[in-house]
Motif scaffolding. Structure first.
Motif, PDB file in Angstrom:
ATOM      1  N   GLY A 155      10.235  -1.351   3.977  1.00 55.98           N
ATOM      2  CA  GLY A 155      11.419  -1.675   3.182  1.00 55.98           C
ATOM      3  C   GLY A 155      11.728  -0.558   2.213  1.00 55.98           C
ATOM      4  N   GLU A 156      11.483  -0.817   0.929  1.00 51.27           N
ATOM      5  CA  GLU A 156      11.737   0.194  -0.104  1.00 51.27           C
ATOM      6  C   GLU A 156      10.512   0.449  -0.979  1.00 51.27           C
ATOM      7  OE1 GLU A 156      15.179  -0.929  -2.329  1.00 51.27           O
ATOM      8  OE2 GLU A 156      16.541  -0.753  -0.615  1.00 51.27           O
ATOM      9  N   ARG A 157       9.335   0.135  -0.458  1.00 47.88           N
ATOM     10  CA  ARG A 157       8.157   0.318  -1.299  1.00 47.88           C
ATOM     11  C   ARG A 157       6.900   0.470  -0.442  1.00 47.88           C
ATOM     12  NH1 ARG A 157       5.007  -4.262  -2.395  1.00 47.88           N
ATOM     13  NH2 ARG A 157       5.666  -6.154  -1.303  1.00 47.88           N
ATOM     14  N   TRP A 158       5.830   0.911  -1.119  1.00 47.22           N
ATOM     15  CA  TRP A 158       4.517   1.007  -0.496  1.00 47.22           C
ATOM     16  C   TRP A 158       3.843  -0.367  -0.533  1.00 47.22           C
ATOM     17  CZ3 TRP A 158       3.555   5.132   2.250  1.00 47.22           C
ATOM     18  CH2 TRP A 158       4.097   6.370   1.884  1.00 47.22           C
ATOM     19  N   VAL A 159       3.308  -0.785   0.599  1.00 45.93           N
ATOM     20  CA  VAL A 159       2.632  -2.076   0.694  1.00 45.93           C
ATOM     21  C   VAL A 159       1.160  -1.822   1.025  1.00 45.93           C
ATOM     22  CG1 VAL A 159       2.518  -4.285   1.887  1.00 45.93           C
ATOM     23  CG2 VAL A 159       4.745  -3.212   1.452  1.00 45.93           C
ATOM     24  N   PRO A 160       0.243  -2.128   0.110  1.00 42.13           N
ATOM     25  CA  PRO A 160      -1.177  -1.898   0.383  1.00 42.13           C
ATOM     26  C   PRO A 160      -1.666  -2.756   1.555  1.00 42.13           C
ATOM     27  CG  PRO A 160      -0.786  -2.266  -1.958  1.00 42.13           C
ATOM     28  CD  PRO A 160       0.472  -2.641  -1.250  1.00 42.13           C
ATOM     29  N   PHE A 161      -2.616  -2.219   2.295  1.00 47.14           N
ATOM     30  CA  PHE A 161      -3.233  -3.007   3.361  1.00 47.14           C
ATOM     31  C   PHE A 161      -4.703  -2.619   3.466  1.00 47.14           C
ATOM     32  CE2 PHE A 161      -1.798   0.839   5.532  1.00 47.14           C
ATOM     33  CZ  PHE A 161      -2.833   1.126   6.428  1.00 47.14           C
ATOM     34  N   GLY A 162      -5.472  -3.504   4.054  1.00 45.45           N
ATOM     35  CA  GLY A 162      -6.908  -3.258   4.176  1.00 45.45           C
ATOM     36  C   GLY A 162      -7.621  -3.426   2.848  1.00 45.45           C
ATOM     37  N   ARG A 163      -8.831  -2.940   2.795  1.00 51.14           N
ATOM     38  CA  ARG A 163      -9.668  -3.106   1.607  1.00 51.14           C
ATOM     39  C   ARG A 163      -9.668  -1.833   0.769  1.00 51.14           C
ATOM     40  NH1 ARG A 163     -12.567  -1.332   5.766  1.00 51.14           N
ATOM     41  NH2 ARG A 163     -14.302   0.108   5.433  1.00 51.14           N
TER      42      ARG A 163
END
Length: 413
Positions: A394-402
């Protein structure tokens, strides 16, 4: 003569004596250097590329300045106001040293807080060591600041090292794309070589391999030619080791190449929305990076007290700054770390600041991701050693994982 006697009297009353233009402490802190700090003020100097090819990093100074202004409004550091002097080196090491000389020898700063960039910081480090002036929480991820701390204890880093960041990417590829073929765009200086070399070591023993490398100079007008050469490799992954100006060009060139669609991994120093926005958010979907800070624009942090304080202070003290910029957040966080280190000093001296920076125990900062803290100690001069991967959606960074502890070994282990 009367003025000289008055100055000497004031120094004696505050537990100092004049010595070569500095302030040498007496009493319990006898012999230590109290230049640039007294009961009411602490004078600090920062050197940033406010102009030149890396001027996007001026945002770091905006974040730090906003934090110190916010702090001063609320009483300072144990009653001391922070006087923050910002200087421009235009990303030129020789100029950085000259500015450091002015700050230390003429402005009489207590410490150098945040010199930015690996070449400039390396050049200033020798000056700081010679004059025994703390060079604290430098804005560069070169591993040397931690690895060489025993020989150069006056300098200490802040962010995870470039080698550590490289391990995060290598581990991700080894787990998710174990046979990945990687093309690398890198800045041809200490910064670029260190991350590239760290990545090369981290993939040793795995089936991930580098199939193409192209470097660029900071004086180059663009990197479109390098991207065209890398595209010929048909690699599965593009590892983009560049600074903001060139990262934007690389992202745009990648998006324009309809015949090549690699997974684009963007190094953390260029992963600001301000870099991606001119390219077009629709063209950078799925880009991956590693980071350690909260995204002020993310909905999950909307009610977070630290984020709300940050946004309010930025609006008041740096309205021209982009609150969503990770560079601005970085400056804010490093300034908070500096203040917490000041509060841990056992004496109001340069020596005590140096010691405190090497004696941090699980220090929490408001804008760091949960589970990431600052710690240093004997044999460990790397304050932050954990990161988390994020994907642009979208318009942002999305954290994933640990959250990944980057002190661990290579990707294949």
């Amino acid at each position: 003569m009367r003025r000289v006697l008055l100055v000497l009297t004031l120094l004696l009353l505050t537990g100092c004596r004049a010595d070569g233009g500095g302030a040498v402490l007496t009493g319990e802190c006898a012999g230590q250097d109290g230049t640039g700090i007294d009961a009411d003020h602490v004078k600090v100097g920062g050197i940033y590329p406010l102009s030149g090819p890396a001027s996007a990093y001026a945002a770091v100074a905006q974040g730090a300045s906003a934090y110190f202004a916010h702090l001063n409004r609320h009483g300072g550091v144990d009653g001391r106001r922070v006087e923050f002097l910002v200087r421009d080196d235009a990303y030129e090491p020789a100029r950085a040293v000259e500015e450091a000389r002015r700050l230390v020898l003429h402005e009489r700063v207590f410490a150098l807080f945040q010199t930015l960039g690996t070449p400039s910081t390396a050049a200033v480090r020798e000056f700081a060591h010679r004059w025994k002036v703390p060079q604290v929480f430098v804005a560069t991820g070169a591993a040397a600041w931690g690895a060489e701390a025993e020989r150069r204890p006056w300098t200490i880093g802040f962010q995870p090292s470039y080698v550590a960041e490289a391990r995060v990417y290598a581990r991700y590829l080894a787990e998710e794309l174990p046979h990945a073929r990687v093309a690398v765009l890198y800045q041809n200086d200490d910064f670029g070589h260190e991350l590239l070399d760290g990545f090369r070591r981290a993939i040793a023993g795995t089936s991930v391999r580098i199939v193409a490398e192209r470097g660029y100079e900071v004086t180059d007008p663009g990197v479109q030619g390098q991207l065209a050469n890398l595209a010929a490799s048909k690699a599965d992954v593009l590892l983009d080791v560049s600074t903001p100006k060139f990262a934007a060009q690389a992202l745009a060139a990648d998006a324009a190449m309809t015949g090549w669609n690699p997974l684009h991994i963007l190094n953390g120093v260029a992963a600001s929305p301000a870099v991606l926005q001119p390219v077009g958010y629709d063209k950078v979907q799925g880009v991956i990076t590693a980071g350690f800070q909260k995204d002020p624009a993310a909905p999950e942090w909307a009610d977070d007290p630290a984020v709300r304080t940050y946004l309010t202070a930025l609006e008041r003290y740096a309205p021209e700054a982009d609150p969503g910029s990770q560079q601005v957040v970085f400056g804010w966080s490093a300034a908070e770390a500096f203040v917490k280190t000041l509060r841990r000093m056992r004496c109001p001296s340069r020596e005590a600041l140096r010691a405190a920076a090497h004696r941090l125990d699980d220090v929490r900062l408001g804008m760091l991701l949960p589970g990431i803290t600052l710690s240093t100690g004997p044999g460990d001069a790397f304050p932050i050693e954990a990161e988390q991967l994020s994907r642009f959606e979208g318009e942002r960074w999305v954290p994933f994982g640990r959250v990944i502890d980057t002190r661990a070994g290579p990707a294949g282990q």
